[in-house]
Design an enzyme around this catalytic site. Structure first.
Site, PDB file in Angstrom:
ATOM      1  N   SER A   1      57.074  57.255  40.633  1.00 30.96           N
ATOM      2  CA  SER A   1      58.232  57.417  41.508  1.00 30.96           C
ATOM      3  C   SER A   1      59.453  56.872  40.794  1.00 30.96           C
ATOM      4  CB  SER A   1      58.012  56.636  42.810  1.00 30.96           C
ATOM      5  OG  SER A   1      59.202  56.539  43.573  1.00 30.96           O
TER       6      SER A   1
ATOM      7  N   TYR B   1      54.809  49.699  48.145  1.00 27.33           N
ATOM      8  CA  TYR B   1      54.878  51.051  47.591  1.00 27.33           C
ATOM      9  C   TYR B   1      55.546  51.020  46.216  1.00 27.33           C
ATOM     10  CZ  TYR B   1      56.298  55.888  46.870  1.00 27.33           C
ATOM     11  OH  TYR B   1      56.499  57.131  46.323  1.00 27.33           O
TER      12      TYR B   1
END
Length: 244
Positions: free
Chosen positions: A135, A148
């Protein structure tokens, strides 16, 4: 990757970027198997894409991964690409161990376990690929989603090490680092004008895979992924999270 000829497993293939990319690969001529926890969702996607296969899998369950890998390679012996896409993103106002442990189990241990289970099979192929999905938040974290962001930073690091370890094998390691994309990964993402349109993200990513990039980064993510190299990490962090 040869996106027209490969046999590709994509986890989390029933929704979001997983479904969009699975459908793009399928339309491109690849043989695609999608996997996820919800059979009804997988069945709907497969029914909408004639010839696409599906298998139920809970990537947070170590025993399920082992059984799945044996079942999958028996049913699809030509499998040569694994895309570790399944993931969750949950906000944490403070440390929440239940959220943290679930996020780590799915986002980090899941890809590691599934890659380990399928690696002997992939090594037997003349050409194979393991795709990890990190990400933009692997490079600059979002404070509202600390676990996350941490799992994606770990995936980024793990991908680099795995690539080095497999350098003398037939297996290439590709890291795919999305920006915020207009999906339902988190509430509000789909409607957020700052999220990249899903169709644009999918088409740009597919072009980068076809070009042979080992790090698949659309232009939109480079605001985050290149912050340190540009020397403006602190400013980007403040823009993302607010100044204190």
């Amino acid at each position: 990757m040869d996106t027209r000829k490969d046999t590709i497993l994509i986890t989390g293939g029933g929704t979001g970027i997983g479904r969009a990319f699975a459908e793009a690969l399928h339309a491109n001529g690849a043989k695609v198997i999608i996997a996820g926890r919800r059979r009804d969702v997988l069945e709907q996607v497969a029914a909408a894409n004639l010839g696409m296969a599906f298998e139920v899998l809970d990537v947070a369950d170590a025993d399920d991964i082992k059984a799945f890998a044996a079942r999958l390679t028996a049913a699809h012996p030509d499998l040569n690409v694994l895309i570790n896409n399944a993931g969750v993103m949950v906000a944490e106002k403070e440390i929440d161990l239940a959220i943290a442990e679930q996020t780590i189990a799915i986002n980090l241990l899941g890809p590691i376990r599934l890659t380990a289970a399928l690696l002997p099979h992939l090594k037997s192929k003349t050409k194979a690929s393991v795709v990890t999905v990190s990400s933009g938040l692997a490079f600059v974290p979002l404070a509202a989603t600390p676990t996350y962001s941490a799992t994606k930073a770990a995936i980024h690091s793990w991908s680099q090490s795995l690539r080095h370890q497999l350098a003398d094998t037939s297996v290439e390691v590709i890291e795919w680092a999305p920006p915020a994309v207009a999906t339902d990964l988190m509430p509000g993402h789909a409607e957020n004008p700052n999220s990249m349109p899903l169709a644009d993200f999918t088409s740009e990513s597919l072009a980068l895979f076809e070009r042979g990039d080992r790090e698949v980064k659309v232009e939109r993510v480079k605001f985050l992924s290149e912050a340190t190299a540009r020397g403006d990490y602190d400013q980007v962090f403040a823009m993302l999270n607010g100044a204190h």
